[in-house]
Design a protein around this motif. Structure first.
Motif, PDB file in Angstrom:
ATOM      1  N   TYR A   1       0.845  -1.192   0.000  1.00 55.01           N
ATOM      2  CA  TYR A   1       0.000   0.000   0.000  1.00 55.01           C
ATOM      3  C   TYR A   1       0.884   1.247   0.000  1.00 55.01           C
ATOM      4  O   TYR A   1       1.925   1.270   0.624  1.00 55.01           O
ATOM      5  CB  TYR A   1      -0.898   0.056   1.237  1.00 55.01           C
ATOM      6  CG  TYR A   1      -1.889  -1.067   1.324  1.00 55.01           C
ATOM      7  CD1 TYR A   1      -3.129  -0.969   0.714  1.00 55.01           C
ATOM      8  CD2 TYR A   1      -1.592  -2.220   2.044  1.00 55.01           C
ATOM      9  CE1 TYR A   1      -4.045  -2.009   0.810  1.00 55.01           C
ATOM     10  CE2 TYR A   1      -2.499  -3.256   2.138  1.00 55.01           C
ATOM     11  CZ  TYR A   1      -3.731  -3.141   1.520  1.00 55.01           C
ATOM     12  OH  TYR A   1      -4.625  -4.166   1.617  1.00 55.01           O
ATOM     13  N   ARG A   2       0.432   2.271  -0.694  1.00 57.31           N
ATOM     14  CA  ARG A   2       1.109   3.569  -0.688  1.00 57.31           C
ATOM     15  C   ARG A   2       0.096   4.639  -0.302  1.00 57.31           C
ATOM     16  O   ARG A   2      -1.004   4.667  -0.858  1.00 57.31           O
ATOM     17  CB  ARG A   2       1.675   3.892  -2.071  1.00 57.31           C
ATOM     18  CG  ARG A   2       2.726   2.925  -2.534  1.00 57.31           C
ATOM     19  CD  ARG A   2       4.030   3.203  -1.808  1.00 57.31           C
ATOM     20  NE  ARG A   2       5.051   2.296  -2.270  1.00 57.31           N
ATOM     21  CZ  ARG A   2       5.693   1.447  -1.475  1.00 57.31           C
ATOM     22  NH1 ARG A   2       5.401   1.392  -0.210  1.00 57.31           N
ATOM     23  NH2 ARG A   2       6.614   0.660  -1.951  1.00 57.31           N
ATOM     24  N   PRO A   3       0.452   5.520   0.624  1.00 58.36           N
ATOM     25  CA  PRO A   3      -0.499   6.575   1.002  1.00 58.36           C
ATOM     26  C   PRO A   3      -0.694   7.568  -0.128  1.00 58.36           C
ATOM     27  O   PRO A   3       0.240   7.887  -0.859  1.00 58.36           O
ATOM     28  CB  PRO A   3       0.155   7.217   2.227  1.00 58.36           C
ATOM     29  CG  PRO A   3       1.585   6.842   2.160  1.00 58.36           C
ATOM     30  CD  PRO A   3       1.677   5.563   1.398  1.00 58.36           C
ATOM     31  N   ASP A   4      -1.913   8.043  -0.251  1.00 55.75           N
ATOM     32  CA  ASP A   4      -2.240   9.083  -1.219  1.00 55.75           C
ATOM     33  C   ASP A   4      -1.944  10.426  -0.571  1.00 55.75           C
ATOM     34  O   ASP A   4      -2.624  10.830   0.368  1.00 55.75           O
ATOM     35  CB  ASP A   4      -3.714   8.987  -1.620  1.00 55.75           C
ATOM     36  CG  ASP A   4      -4.103  10.022  -2.664  1.00 55.75           C
ATOM     37  OD1 ASP A   4      -3.206  10.625  -3.263  1.00 55.75           O
ATOM     38  OD2 ASP A   4      -5.317  10.209  -2.865  1.00 55.75           O
ATOM     39  N   THR A   5      -0.945  11.112  -1.036  1.00 60.56           N
ATOM     40  CA  THR A   5      -0.505  12.367  -0.414  1.00 60.56           C
ATOM     41  C   THR A   5      -1.100  13.599  -1.106  1.00 60.56           C
ATOM     42  O   THR A   5      -0.699  14.718  -0.796  1.00 60.56           O
ATOM     43  CB  THR A   5       1.032  12.471  -0.429  1.00 60.56           C
ATOM     44  OG1 THR A   5       1.481  12.349  -1.787  1.00 60.56           O
ATOM     45  CG2 THR A   5       1.645  11.388   0.425  1.00 60.56           C
ATOM     46  N   THR A   6      -2.037  13.408  -2.012  1.00 59.93           N
ATOM     47  CA  THR A   6      -2.618  14.567  -2.730  1.00 59.93           C
ATOM     48  C   THR A   6      -3.644  15.292  -1.876  1.00 59.93           C
ATOM     49  O   THR A   6      -4.035  16.393  -2.216  1.00 59.93           O
ATOM     50  CB  THR A   6      -3.276  14.110  -4.045  1.00 59.93           C
ATOM     51  OG1 THR A   6      -4.300  13.148  -3.748  1.00 59.93           O
ATOM     52  CG2 THR A   6      -2.247  13.516  -4.967  1.00 59.93           C
TER      53      THR A   6
END
Length: 109
Positions: free
Chosen positions: A103-108
């Motif tokens: 999983y990768r966090p959505d930093t937008t």
């Protein structure tokens, strides 16, 4: 001789019951359920208690690496499909420093 062949055939039939018509196998879920929404809430600098509040208690905490928490989720479907998802969070000075895994966090946001 014929009794032996019948016995062997019966044993072979019983040993293959997993593919026997009408046998239902359940889905087996194990570990921490991790969603993308949960991962998106993680931010660098969060404390351990904040990460635990968002993610829940980790499945694995290594006594030799206390700054690493592992969240592991496996799913074995009754029809035979298997999937595994991993998420590792790493702390430095008791704050969240890195996130690794599937999983990768959505930093937008």
């Amino acid at each position: 001789m014929q009794k032996i062949l019948v016995s062997v055939a019966f044993i072979a039939l019983l040993s293959g019951c997993s593919g026997f018509p009408g046998v239902y196998k359940i889905d087996v879920q194990q570990g921490n359920v991790v969603t993308q929404k949960m991962v998106d809430q993680l931010r660098p600098g969060m404390t351990r208690s904040q990460v635990r509040y968002v993610m829940g208690t980790p499945l694995l905490t290594d006594t030799f690496h206390e700054d690493r928490w592992d969240y592991i989720y496996t799913m074995q479907e009754g029809k035979g499909d298997y999937s595994r998802k991993n998420l590792t969070v790493v702390f430095e000075n008791d704050t969240l420093a890195a996130i690794r895994g599937d999983y990768r966090p959505d930093t937008t946001n």
